[in-house]
Design a protein around this motif. Structure first.
Motif, PDB file in Angstrom:
ATOM      1  N   GLY A   1       0.791  -1.182   0.007  1.00  0.00           N
ATOM      2  CA  GLY A   1       0.109  -0.104  -0.007  1.00  0.00           C
ATOM      3  C   GLY A   1       0.803   1.431   0.055  1.00  0.00           C
ATOM      4  O   GLY A   1       1.999   1.193   0.333  1.00  0.00           O
ATOM      5  N   ILE A   2       0.262   2.182  -0.631  1.00  0.00           N
ATOM      6  CA  ILE A   2       0.981   3.669  -0.802  1.00  0.00           C
ATOM      7  C   ILE A   2      -0.222   4.673  -0.430  1.00  0.00           C
ATOM      8  O   ILE A   2      -1.271   4.474  -0.818  1.00  0.00           O
ATOM      9  N   TYR A   3       0.122   5.791   0.368  1.00  0.00           N
ATOM     10  CA  TYR A   3      -0.735   6.782   0.639  1.00  0.00           C
ATOM     11  C   TYR A   3      -0.325   8.067   0.678  1.00  0.00           C
ATOM     12  O   TYR A   3       1.037   8.099   0.545  1.00  0.00           O
ATOM     13  N   GLN A   4      -1.011   9.073   0.904  1.00  0.00           N
ATOM     14  CA  GLN A   4      -0.474  10.296   1.060  1.00  0.00           C
ATOM     15  C   GLN A   4      -1.209  10.820   2.502  1.00  0.00           C
ATOM     16  O   GLN A   4      -2.241  10.420   3.158  1.00  0.00           O
ATOM     17  N   THR A   5      -0.381  12.106   3.106  1.00  0.00           N
ATOM     18  CA  THR A   5      -0.997  12.334   4.475  1.00  0.00           C
ATOM     19  C   THR A   5      -1.802  13.609   4.100  1.00  0.00           C
ATOM     20  O   THR A   5      -1.923  14.212   2.726  1.00  0.00           O
ATOM     21  N   ASP A   6      -2.404  14.402   5.037  1.00  0.00           N
ATOM     22  CA  ASP A   6      -3.311  15.386   4.757  1.00  0.00           C
ATOM     23  C   ASP A   6      -2.292  16.526   4.703  1.00  0.00           C
ATOM     24  O   ASP A   6      -3.043  17.600   4.163  1.00  0.00           O
ATOM     25  N   ASN A   7      -1.163  16.614   5.090  1.00  0.00           N
ATOM     26  CA  ASN A   7      -0.591  17.796   5.058  1.00  0.00           C
ATOM     27  C   ASN A   7       0.315  18.333   3.875  1.00  0.00           C
ATOM     28  O   ASN A   7       0.777  19.286   3.385  1.00  0.00           O
ATOM     29  N   CYS A   8       0.660  17.187   3.042  1.00  0.00           N
ATOM     30  CA  CYS A   8       1.091  17.415   1.685  1.00  0.00           C
ATOM     31  C   CYS A   8       1.009  16.335   0.555  1.00  0.00           C
ATOM     32  O   CYS A   8       0.206  15.355   0.805  1.00  0.00           O
ATOM     33  N   ALA A   9       1.632  16.445  -0.468  1.00  0.00           N
ATOM     34  CA  ALA A   9       1.450  15.277  -1.612  1.00  0.00           C
ATOM     35  C   ALA A   9       2.443  14.335  -1.757  1.00  0.00           C
ATOM     36  O   ALA A   9       2.546  13.288  -2.817  1.00  0.00           O
ATOM     37  N   CYS A  10       3.247  14.054  -0.614  1.00  0.00           N
ATOM     38  CA  CYS A  10       4.451  12.998  -0.590  1.00  0.00           C
ATOM     39  C   CYS A  10       3.881  11.656  -0.691  1.00  0.00           C
ATOM     40  O   CYS A  10       2.580  11.680  -0.155  1.00  0.00           O
ATOM     41  N   LEU A  11       4.015  10.698  -1.601  1.00  0.00           N
ATOM     42  CA  LEU A  11       3.664   9.552  -1.567  1.00  0.00           C
ATOM     43  C   LEU A  11       4.521   8.428  -0.523  1.00  0.00           C
ATOM     44  O   LEU A  11       5.390   8.679  -0.343  1.00  0.00           O
ATOM     45  N   ILE A  12       3.799   7.654   0.390  1.00  0.00           N
ATOM     46  CA  ILE A  12       4.420   7.323   1.707  1.00  0.00           C
ATOM     47  C   ILE A  12       3.959   5.608   1.858  1.00  0.00           C
ATOM     48  O   ILE A  12       2.730   5.355   1.380  1.00  0.00           O
ATOM     49  N   LYS A  13       4.968   4.915   2.224  1.00  0.00           N
ATOM     50  CA  LYS A  13       4.849   3.499   2.230  1.00  0.00           C
ATOM     51  C   LYS A  13       5.087   3.078   3.926  1.00  0.00           C
ATOM     52  O   LYS A  13       6.053   3.592   4.255  1.00  0.00           O
ATOM     53  N   ASP A  14       4.432   2.447   4.437  1.00  0.00           N
ATOM     54  CA  ASP A  14       4.558   2.002   5.687  1.00  0.00           C
ATOM     55  C   ASP A  14       5.709   0.925   5.811  1.00  0.00           C
ATOM     56  O   ASP A  14       5.944   0.355   4.899  1.00  0.00           O
TER      57      ASP A  14
END
Length: 144
Positions: free
Chosen positions: A54-67
């Protein structure tokens, strides 16, 4: 992204669940988007972690993030910024793309092998950008 300086203490980071060493290049930091959030980060792919699905974004910015999770026990330790957004890249940052939750890890001050003195970030061996990109490529291939 994270804001740190070279005079901060370097930390050894381990999984709180099973004590597997995750990184010897950790640093305490605060989240740029919310300086009330204290965490740890590193600039190189951590040896004791794996990328989770899974990949997601936070509410603060458009960075793509993986746990990220512990390779040994699977506990979620934090996240990896897979693709920093333009806003974060234009802000002052240190290139630390692996972030660890203070609740998920144990930390101890890194000590010099020769003197047993506590080390600061600026004393750690520098990693060239090409070496860092090569390590990231190997990390990504290993996690697929």
């Amino acid at each position: 992204m994270i804001d740190v300086d070279a005079n901060r203490t370097a930390w050894v980071i381990s999984c709180r669940g099973c004590r597997t060493r995750v990184s010897q290049r950790g640093i305490r930091a605060v989240l740029l988007a919310d300086n009330q959030v204290h965490l740890f980060s590193t600039d190189l792919p951590p040896e004791g972690c794996m990328l989770m699905d899974g990949i997601y974004q936070t509410d603060n910015c458009a960075c793509l993030i993986k746990d990220t999770g512990c390779r040994t026990c699977g506990n979620v330790l934090g996240y990896h910024i897979s693709r920093p957004c333009a806003q974060c890249l234009s802000s002052p940052n240190n290139g630390h793309l692996w972030i660890f939750s203070s609740n998920a890890i144990c930390s101890e001050e890194r000590r010099s092998k020769s003197t047993d003195d506590i080390m600061i970030w600026g004393q750690l061996p520098r990693v060239e950008k090409s070496e860092s990109h090569e390590m990231l490529d190997q990390y990504d291939q290993h996690c697929r």
